[in-house]
Design a protein around this motif. Structure first.
Motif, PDB file in Angstrom:
ATOM      1  N   LYS A 121       0.590  -1.251  -0.332  1.00 19.64           N
ATOM      2  CA  LYS A 121      -0.199  -0.037  -0.048  1.00 19.64           C
ATOM      3  C   LYS A 121       1.279   1.577  -0.133  1.00 19.64           C
ATOM      4  O   LYS A 121       0.594   1.730  -0.768  1.00 19.64           O
ATOM      5  N   ALA A 122       1.688   1.133   0.706  1.00 17.70           N
ATOM      6  CA  ALA A 122       2.953   2.202   0.488  1.00 17.70           C
ATOM      7  C   ALA A 122       3.406   2.531  -1.020  1.00 17.70           C
ATOM      8  O   ALA A 122       3.499   4.248  -1.104  1.00 17.70           O
ATOM      9  N   LEU A 123       3.655   1.500  -1.458  1.00 15.41           N
ATOM     10  CA  LEU A 123       4.873   1.732  -2.671  1.00 15.41           C
ATOM     11  C   LEU A 123       3.249   2.159  -3.450  1.00 15.41           C
ATOM     12  O   LEU A 123       3.162   1.636  -4.288  1.00 15.41           O
ATOM     13  N   ASP A 124       2.824   3.114  -3.347  1.00 22.13           N
ATOM     14  CA  ASP A 124       1.345   3.352  -4.856  1.00 22.13           C
ATOM     15  C   ASP A 124       1.710   4.174  -5.912  1.00 22.13           C
ATOM     16  O   ASP A 124       3.205   4.601  -5.838  1.00 22.13           O
ATOM     17  N   LYS A 125       1.111   4.245  -6.566  1.00 24.64           N
ATOM     18  CA  LYS A 125       1.319   5.236  -8.052  1.00 24.64           C
ATOM     19  C   LYS A 125       2.241   6.358  -7.449  1.00 24.64           C
ATOM     20  O   LYS A 125       3.321   6.720  -8.130  1.00 24.64           O
ATOM     21  N   ASP A 126       1.805   6.729  -6.383  1.00 23.69           N
ATOM     22  CA  ASP A 126       2.552   8.363  -6.241  1.00 23.69           C
ATOM     23  C   ASP A 126       3.811   8.767  -5.756  1.00 23.69           C
ATOM     24  O   ASP A 126       4.687   8.955  -6.106  1.00 23.69           O
ATOM     25  N   VAL A 127       3.463   7.462  -4.450  1.00 18.69           N
ATOM     26  CA  VAL A 127       4.910   7.178  -4.403  1.00 18.69           C
ATOM     27  C   VAL A 127       6.441   6.469  -5.013  1.00 18.69           C
ATOM     28  O   VAL A 127       7.015   7.956  -6.201  1.00 18.69           O
TER      29      VAL A 127
ATOM     30  N   LEU B 134      11.446  -2.590 -14.291  1.00 21.47           N
ATOM     31  CA  LEU B 134      10.564  -3.216 -14.039  1.00 21.47           C
ATOM     32  C   LEU B 134       9.736  -2.683 -13.534  1.00 21.47           C
ATOM     33  O   LEU B 134      10.037  -2.579 -12.065  1.00 21.47           O
ATOM     34  N   LEU B 135       8.160  -2.867 -13.705  1.00 23.59           N
ATOM     35  CA  LEU B 135       7.291  -2.454 -12.739  1.00 23.59           C
ATOM     36  C   LEU B 135       6.280  -3.863 -13.292  1.00 23.59           C
ATOM     37  O   LEU B 135       5.480  -4.100 -14.127  1.00 23.59           O
ATOM     38  N   SER B 136       5.170  -3.536 -12.247  1.00 24.54           N
ATOM     39  CA  SER B 136       3.515  -4.058 -12.529  1.00 24.54           C
ATOM     40  C   SER B 136       3.324  -3.976 -13.732  1.00 24.54           C
ATOM     41  O   SER B 136       3.832  -2.556 -13.680  1.00 24.54           O
ATOM     42  N   PRO B 137       2.494  -4.576 -14.584  1.00 22.58           N
ATOM     43  CA  PRO B 137       1.530  -4.300 -15.064  1.00 22.58           C
ATOM     44  C   PRO B 137       0.904  -2.924 -15.110  1.00 22.58           C
ATOM     45  O   PRO B 137       0.691  -2.157 -16.087  1.00 22.58           O
ATOM     46  N   LYS B 138       0.290  -3.062 -14.457  1.00 24.37           N
ATOM     47  CA  LYS B 138      -0.577  -2.399 -13.594  1.00 24.37           C
ATOM     48  C   LYS B 138      -0.281  -1.245 -13.566  1.00 24.37           C
ATOM     49  O   LYS B 138      -0.536   0.231 -13.962  1.00 24.37           O
ATOM     50  N   ASP B 139       1.106  -0.296 -12.474  1.00 23.23           N
ATOM     51  CA  ASP B 139       1.631   0.406 -11.908  1.00 23.23           C
ATOM     52  C   ASP B 139       2.189   1.243 -13.797  1.00 23.23           C
ATOM     53  O   ASP B 139       2.381   2.319 -13.419  1.00 23.23           O
ATOM     54  N   LEU B 140       3.043   0.238 -14.464  1.00 25.75           N
ATOM     55  CA  LEU B 140       3.100   0.565 -15.963  1.00 25.75           C
ATOM     56  C   LEU B 140       2.459   1.338 -16.507  1.00 25.75           C
ATOM     57  O   LEU B 140       2.599   2.211 -16.282  1.00 25.75           O
TER      58      LEU B 140
ATOM     59  N   ASP C 240       3.788   9.473 -16.526  1.00 29.16           N
ATOM     60  CA  ASP C 240       4.762  10.714 -16.285  1.00 29.16           C
ATOM     61  C   ASP C 240       5.846   9.511 -16.139  1.00 29.16           C
ATOM     62  O   ASP C 240       7.005  11.012 -15.752  1.00 29.16           O
ATOM     63  N   LEU C 241       6.733   8.742 -16.455  1.00 28.68           N
ATOM     64  CA  LEU C 241       7.874   8.577 -16.045  1.00 28.68           C
ATOM     65  C   LEU C 241       8.709   8.424 -17.162  1.00 28.68           C
ATOM     66  O   LEU C 241      10.078   9.565 -17.283  1.00 28.68           O
ATOM     67  N   LYS C 242       7.812   8.139 -18.652  1.00 30.84           N
ATOM     68  CA  LYS C 242       8.735   9.045 -18.999  1.00 30.84           C
ATOM     69  C   LYS C 242       8.995  10.588 -20.084  1.00 30.84           C
ATOM     70  O   LYS C 242      10.226  10.821 -20.852  1.00 30.84           O
ATOM     71  N   THR C 243       8.370  11.213 -18.813  1.00 25.18           N
ATOM     72  CA  THR C 243       8.546  12.839 -19.007  1.00 25.18           C
ATOM     73  C   THR C 243       9.640  12.995 -18.191  1.00 25.18           C
ATOM     74  O   THR C 243      10.258  13.502 -18.234  1.00 25.18           O
ATOM     75  N   ALA C 244       9.593  12.456 -17.046  1.00 30.58           N
ATOM     76  CA  ALA C 244      10.254  12.207 -15.805  1.00 30.58           C
ATOM     77  C   ALA C 244      11.600  11.806 -15.903  1.00 30.58           C
ATOM     78  O   ALA C 244      12.940  12.214 -16.114  1.00 30.58           O
ATOM     79  N   LEU C 245      11.818  10.562 -17.314  1.00 31.81           N
ATOM     80  CA  LEU C 245      12.779  10.133 -17.522  1.00 31.81           C
ATOM     81  C   LEU C 245      13.214  10.100 -19.155  1.00 31.81           C
ATOM     82  O   LEU C 245      13.787   9.371 -20.150  1.00 31.81           O
ATOM     83  N   LYS C 246      12.984  11.650 -18.919  1.00 34.73           N
ATOM     84  CA  LYS C 246      13.097  11.870 -20.877  1.00 34.73           C
ATOM     85  C   LYS C 246      14.576  11.473 -21.218  1.00 34.73           C
ATOM     86  O   LYS C 246      15.229  10.870 -22.686  1.00 34.73           O
TER      87      LYS C 246
ATOM     88  N   SER D 217       5.219  -9.500 -14.518  1.00 33.65           N
ATOM     89  CA  SER D 217       4.029  -9.975 -13.356  1.00 33.65           C
ATOM     90  C   SER D 217       4.813 -10.223 -12.287  1.00 33.65           C
ATOM     91  O   SER D 217       3.953 -11.117 -11.213  1.00 33.65           O
ATOM     92  N   SER D 218       5.994 -10.553 -12.133  1.00 37.19           N
ATOM     93  CA  SER D 218       6.608 -11.176 -11.224  1.00 37.19           C
ATOM     94  C   SER D 218       6.719  -9.849  -9.907  1.00 37.19           C
ATOM     95  O   SER D 218       6.379  -9.893  -8.933  1.00 37.19           O
ATOM     96  N   VAL D 219       6.734  -9.044 -10.315  1.00 41.41           N
ATOM     97  CA  VAL D 219       5.947  -7.364  -9.576  1.00 41.41           C
ATOM     98  C   VAL D 219       5.401  -6.991  -9.018  1.00 41.41           C
ATOM     99  O   VAL D 219       3.986  -6.906 -10.259  1.00 41.41           O
ATOM    100  N   SER D 220       4.650  -7.376  -7.401  1.00 38.81           N
ATOM    101  CA  SER D 220       3.005  -7.363  -7.777  1.00 38.81           C
ATOM    102  C   SER D 220       3.074  -5.534  -8.003  1.00 38.81           C
ATOM    103  O   SER D 220       2.112  -4.997  -7.439  1.00 38.81           O
ATOM    104  N   SER D 221       3.957  -5.335  -7.096  1.00 40.94           N
ATOM    105  CA  SER D 221       4.005  -3.821  -6.790  1.00 40.94           C
ATOM    106  C   SER D 221       5.873  -3.165  -6.287  1.00 40.94           C
ATOM    107  O   SER D 221       6.850  -3.857  -5.972  1.00 40.94           O
ATOM    108  N   GLY D 222       5.856  -2.199  -6.081  1.00 35.30           N
ATOM    109  CA  GLY D 222       7.056  -1.637  -6.158  1.00 35.30           C
ATOM    110  C   GLY D 222       7.532  -1.989  -7.644  1.00 35.30           C
ATOM    111  O   GLY D 222       7.021  -1.385  -8.569  1.00 35.30           O
TER     112      GLY D 222
END
Length: 250
Positions: free
Chosen positions: A97-103, A127-133, A139-145, A158-163
């Protein structure tokens, strides 16, 4: 002739009685010897039976104590493992829960930039979970252009559930910031700490003998108070003064 015959008869009687007495004494001696042997053998058997019985009793008592000790140890271990499992599940849930999209929106770019500052860093992948990606890709493409233009790749795993995980594309080196790994780091500290707290709590539990001793002491104190109350004499009520009588007027 009569005298000689009488002497012969007396001699035969004397020899016969002596022989009979000797035989009787021998028979008695043999009987006593045999009786003593039987008693000694019986005593040895009785001693052996008692010794074996004591040894068997001691063995059974030791086995019982060992069984109780092992059962208690198993119970404590089971209880500890149950608590550790529950706490680990809570840590994992809270970490996810702490590693949400805002974090992640802040944490991923900062981590990538810190990694990319290393001269040896090249061909990075995140590598991120499909949902988080899906939620953070824009936002990440903009920040990491700038880093993406140098070869940084954002992937769904899919092996990454969160984080997230970050490392070289070939997998030779990576850092794992997934919820499972972060929770595992917390649990590695939590498990020994839980064991220490349980030991401390177990050390504070009074033994059954201490409880019974306290109860006996309380009962004795109660008995002393009751006895003192019985021995204390009751206070006498003050004697009433006779009421003054008025003299009749003459």
């Amino acid at each position: 002739m009569d005298v000689q015959l009488q002497e012969l008869i007396d001699r035969i009687k004397k020899d016969g009685v002596a022989s009979a007495e000797t035989s009787a004494q021998k028979i008695i001696a043999d009987a006593e010897k045999k009786a003593a042997s039987i008693i000694s053998e019986a005593q040895e058997k009785a001693d052996g039976i008692i010794k074996n019985a004591r040894a068997e009793t001691a063995r059974m008592e030791k086995a019982s104590e060992d069984a109780i000790t092992q059962a208690g140890r198993n119970l404590i271990i089971s209880f500890r493992d149950g608590i550790t499992k529950e706490l680990s599940a809570i840590v994992t849930e809270k970490t996810e829960k702490a590693l949400d999209k805002d974090v992640l929106k802040k944490l991923v770019p900062e981590t990538v930039k810190a990694w990319a500052a290393n001269p040896d860093a090249s061909d990075l992948a995140v590598l991120l979970s499909p949902k988080d990606l899906k939620a953070l890709e824009s936002d990440l493409k903009t920040a990491l252009k700038a880093q993406i233009s140098k070869g940084l790749v954002l992937k769904a795993d899919s092996s990454v559930s969160s984080g997230f995980r970050i490392g070289s594309k070939d997998g030779s080196a990576f850092y794992d910031f997934s919820a499972e790994e972060v929770a595992g780091l917390f649990s590695a500290y939590l498990n020994p700490r839980t064991t220490e707290l349980m030991k401390r709590a177990a050390g504070g539990v009074p033994s059954e003998s201490a409880d019974s001793g306290a109860e006996e002491k309380a009962e004795k104190n109660t008995g002393k108070k009751s006895a003192a109350a019985e021995e204390k004499p009751a206070r006498k009520a003050p004697a009433k003064k006779p009421a003054a009588t008025k003299k009749a007027k003459k």
